[in-house]
Structures are given as structure tokens and as C-alpha cells.
Write a protein that holds these residues in place. Structure first.
Motif, PDB file in Angstrom:
ATOM      1  N   UNK A  33       5.890 -84.867-123.919  1.00 54.31           N
ATOM      2  CA  UNK A  33       6.243 -84.232-125.191  1.00 54.31           C
ATOM      3  C   UNK A  33       7.075 -83.018-124.825  1.00 54.31           C
ATOM      4  N   UNK A  34       8.010 -82.644-125.694  1.00 54.69           N
ATOM      5  CA  UNK A  34       8.820 -81.476-125.399  1.00 54.69           C
ATOM      6  C   UNK A  34       9.245 -80.770-126.664  1.00 54.69           C
ATOM      7  N   UNK A  35       9.604 -79.507-126.460  1.00 54.10           N
ATOM      8  CA  UNK A  35      10.065 -78.649-127.551  1.00 54.10           C
ATOM      9  C   UNK A  35      11.224 -77.829-126.987  1.00 54.10           C
ATOM     10  N   UNK A  36      12.361 -77.888-127.654  1.00 56.32           N
ATOM     11  CA  UNK A  36      13.533 -77.105-127.259  1.00 56.32           C
ATOM     12  C   UNK A  36      13.909 -76.234-128.453  1.00 56.32           C
ATOM     13  N   UNK A  37      14.060 -74.948-128.197  1.00 54.51           N
ATOM     14  CA  UNK A  37      14.471 -74.028-129.261  1.00 54.51           C
ATOM     15  C   UNK A  37      15.816 -73.412-128.883  1.00 54.51           C
ATOM     16  N   UNK A  38      16.786 -73.526-129.795  1.00 57.14           N
ATOM     17  CA  UNK A  38      18.097 -72.894-129.629  1.00 57.14           C
ATOM     18  C   UNK A  38      18.309 -71.999-130.844  1.00 57.14           C
ATOM     19  N   UNK A  39      18.463 -70.700-130.592  1.00 60.96           N
ATOM     20  CA  UNK A  39      18.661 -69.764-131.700  1.00 60.96           C
ATOM     21  C   UNK A  39      19.865 -70.187-132.541  1.00 60.96           C
ATOM     22  N   UNK A  40      19.756 -70.103-133.820  1.00 63.34           N
ATOM     23  CA  UNK A  40      20.771 -70.491-134.806  1.00 63.34           C
ATOM     24  C   UNK A  40      20.966 -72.004-134.929  1.00 63.34           C
ATOM     25  N   UNK A  41      20.271 -72.802-134.120  1.00 70.46           N
ATOM     26  CA  UNK A  41      20.334 -74.261-134.247  1.00 70.46           C
ATOM     27  C   UNK A  41      18.981 -74.844-134.601  1.00 70.46           C
ATOM     28  N   UNK A  42      17.918 -74.115-134.266  1.00 71.67           N
ATOM     29  CA  UNK A  42      16.590 -74.564-134.653  1.00 71.67           C
ATOM     30  C   UNK A  42      15.750 -75.105-133.527  1.00 71.67           C
ATOM     31  N   UNK A  43      14.691 -75.819-133.937  1.00 73.48           N
ATOM     32  CA  UNK A  43      13.725 -76.392-133.013  1.00 73.48           C
ATOM     33  C   UNK A  43      13.912 -77.896-132.951  1.00 73.48           C
ATOM     34  N   UNK A  44      13.814 -78.427-131.760  1.00 75.38           N
ATOM     35  CA  UNK A  44      13.913 -79.860-131.528  1.00 75.38           C
ATOM     36  C   UNK A  44      12.654 -80.281-130.784  1.00 75.38           C
ATOM     37  N   UNK A  45      11.834 -81.086-131.441  1.00 81.10           N
ATOM     38  CA  UNK A  45      10.591 -81.575-130.838  1.00 81.10           C
ATOM     39  C   UNK A  45      10.707 -83.076-130.638  1.00 81.10           C
ATOM     40  N   UNK A  46      10.122 -83.543-129.554  1.00 76.47           N
ATOM     41  CA  UNK A  46      10.198 -84.971-129.321  1.00 76.47           C
ATOM     42  C   UNK A  46       9.132 -85.475-128.380  1.00 76.47           C
ATOM     43  N   UNK A  47       9.038 -86.800-128.328  1.00 77.75           N
ATOM     44  CA  UNK A  47       8.159 -87.515-127.402  1.00 77.75           C
ATOM     45  C   UNK A  47       8.996 -88.616-126.779  1.00 77.75           C
ATOM     46  N   UNK A  48       8.776 -88.845-125.504  1.00 81.64           N
ATOM     47  CA  UNK A  48       9.542 -89.898-124.837  1.00 81.64           C
ATOM     48  C   UNK A  48       9.420 -89.819-123.336  1.00 81.64           C
ATOM     49  N   UNK A  49      10.564 -89.667-122.664  1.00 85.61           N
ATOM     50  CA  UNK A  49      10.555 -89.582-121.208  1.00 85.61           C
ATOM     51  C   UNK A  49      11.606 -88.584-120.738  1.00 85.61           C
ATOM     52  N   UNK A  50      11.513 -88.225-119.470  1.00 88.19           N
ATOM     53  CA  UNK A  50      12.510 -87.355-118.872  1.00 88.19           C
ATOM     54  C   UNK A  50      13.108 -88.051-117.663  1.00 88.19           C
ATOM     55  N   UNK A  51      14.339 -87.668-117.367  1.00 84.62           N
ATOM     56  CA  UNK A  51      15.025 -88.122-116.166  1.00 84.62           C
ATOM     57  C   UNK A  51      15.461 -86.872-115.417  1.00 84.62           C
ATOM     58  N   UNK A  52      15.059 -86.763-114.168  1.00 85.84           N
ATOM     59  CA  UNK A  52      15.494 -85.666-113.317  1.00 85.84           C
ATOM     60  C   UNK A  52      16.586 -86.194-112.404  1.00 85.84           C
ATOM     61  N   UNK A  53      17.726 -85.507-112.387  1.00 81.62           N
ATOM     62  CA  UNK A  53      18.820 -85.886-111.498  1.00 81.62           C
ATOM     63  C   UNK A  53      19.127 -84.712-110.576  1.00 81.62           C
ATOM     64  N   UNK A  54      20.075 -84.898-109.688  1.00 79.50           N
ATOM     65  CA  UNK A  54      20.480 -83.800-108.813  1.00 79.50           C
ATOM     66  C   UNK A  54      21.211 -82.709-109.579  1.00 79.50           C
ATOM     67  N   UNK A  55      21.638 -82.980-110.808  1.00 89.51           N
ATOM     68  CA  UNK A  55      22.378 -81.988-111.589  1.00 89.51           C
ATOM     69  C   UNK A  55      21.666 -81.486-112.833  1.00 89.51           C
ATOM     70  N   UNK A  56      20.735 -82.248-113.385  1.00 88.85           N
ATOM     71  CA  UNK A  56      20.171 -81.867-114.678  1.00 88.85           C
ATOM     72  C   UNK A  56      18.811 -82.505-114.926  1.00 88.85           C
ATOM     73  N   UNK A  57      18.137 -81.967-115.928  1.00 91.36           N
ATOM     74  CA  UNK A  57      16.920 -82.548-116.462  1.00 91.36           C
ATOM     75  C   UNK A  57      17.290 -83.057-117.852  1.00 91.36           C
TER      76      UNK A  57
END
Length: 180
Positions: A33-57
Motif C-alpha cells: 500500500x502506498x501514499x504519495x502527497x504532492x503539494x498543490x496536486x493532492x494525495x494519491x493512495x493506492x494498492x498494488x506492487x512496486x518495481x525497484x530499478x537501478x534508476x527509480x522506484x
């Protein structure tokens, strides 16, 4: 583009991020589960999966069709904390700068691991964050991560069925990994 904080980065039909040049997949972790908050854009909540790469999550949302993913470049992640909560659920709490992306402000994100087994992810993610901030290239990171001494440290970690190590196959995507 992997170097920018991004909402709805490109995904293929298997809900895997489209690989950028000089990027290798390292790990897939289901049931988060995850929660991402960006000021002036709001909250983004979700359930699913993550992928970790050499450059990003990449956080992939399997619930809400309004948005599918967040890409958080490793090099821009800061103030990261890896914690074990009161209910025994491991989580990450961190921020990600927005140097070149389309989002107006940095993001604050949290990721919760619902099925345990976060030791392996934490070990690899901490290493990748450290090396990304040193501006190490992908080839050097892959040599270090495939090194038997790096992997030996993970031998004592309890196994987790919801985790797929992708770098063992040269960063190849798993053939099929059913997710929620």
C-alpha cells in the motif's frame, strides 16, 4: 524518462514500467500500500506492487483507474526512513525532489509492506539509494548487486513469496507474476 518525478509513468501490459536506457530491473514486490502527497496536486493512495530499478522506484496502483503509477528517481530521494510500525508492518517514509518533472513540488511518500518480508527489499534499496547519490552508473551497480558477498548478507533474511529478485536473471522481467 527515469530522472524525473512522474505521475503515470509508462507501463506495459503486465503493469511493469517501460525500461529506460541504462536501467535494469532489480526487484518486484507485490501486496504493498502506498501514499504519495504532492503539494498543490493532492494525495494519491493506492494498492498494488512496486518495481525497484537501478534508476527509480515505481509504485504501481492496481485499484484506481484514474491514475496508475508514480516514478520516484533514486537520485532525488532524500530524508528516507525505514521503520517497523506498531502493528509490525514495515514501511518506508521518504521525500523525492522534483528537479525535471511535470509535478510542481517535491513528493512525500510512504510505502507499507502488507505480507512481511521487507528485509531483502530494504537491503537492496538502501544500497541503490546510496550508489545513486554517488552517481554510480548502472553497470557498476549491477556488478555490486550480483556480487556473492552482497547476496550472502541476504541469506539470513526470511523468504518472502511476494518478492521477485529480478537482477538474478540479468534484470529480466518475470514471465508472470499475478498481483491483487
Amino acid at each position: 524518462m527515469c530522472d524525473a518525478l512522474a505521475l503515470d509513468c509508462a507501463l506495459d501490459g503486465e503493469f511493469m514500467p517501460v525500461r529506460d536506457m541504462n536501467e535494469e530491473f532489480l526487484l518486484r514486490r507485490n501486496f504493498i500500500e502506498f501514499h504519495v502527497h504532492v503539494r498543490d496536486r493532492g494525495d494519491f493512495r493506492g494498492k498494488g506492487h512496486l518495481i525497484l530499478t537501478t534508476k527509480r522506484l515505481v509504485l504501481v496502483n492496481r485499484e484506481d483507474p484514474a491514475w496508475r503509477s508514480f516514478s520516484l528517481p533514486n537520485v532525488h530521494v532524500f530524508d528516507e526512513r525505514f521503520e517497523l510500525g506498531m502493528a509490525g508492518r514495515f514501511h518506508i517514509d521518504a521525500h523525492c525532489r522534483n528537479d525535471m518533472g511535470m509535478l510542481p513540488h517535491p513528493a512525500h511518500f510512504k510505502v507499507w509492506f502488507n505480507q512481511g518480508g521487507a528485509d531483502r527489499f530494504s537491503h537492496i534499496y538502501k544500497h541503490v539509494l546510496f550508489r545513486s547519490k554517488e552517481r554510480r552508473d548502472m553497470a557498476t551497480m549491477m556488478v555490486e548487486i550480483r556480487d556473492p558477498m552482497f547476496n550472502q548478507r541476504m541469506m539470513g533474511f526470511p523468504p518472502c513469496q511476494e518478492e521477485t529478485l529480478l537482477y538474478m536473471d540479468g534484470g529480466a522481467m518475470p514471465m508472470a507474476a499475478p498481483v491483487q
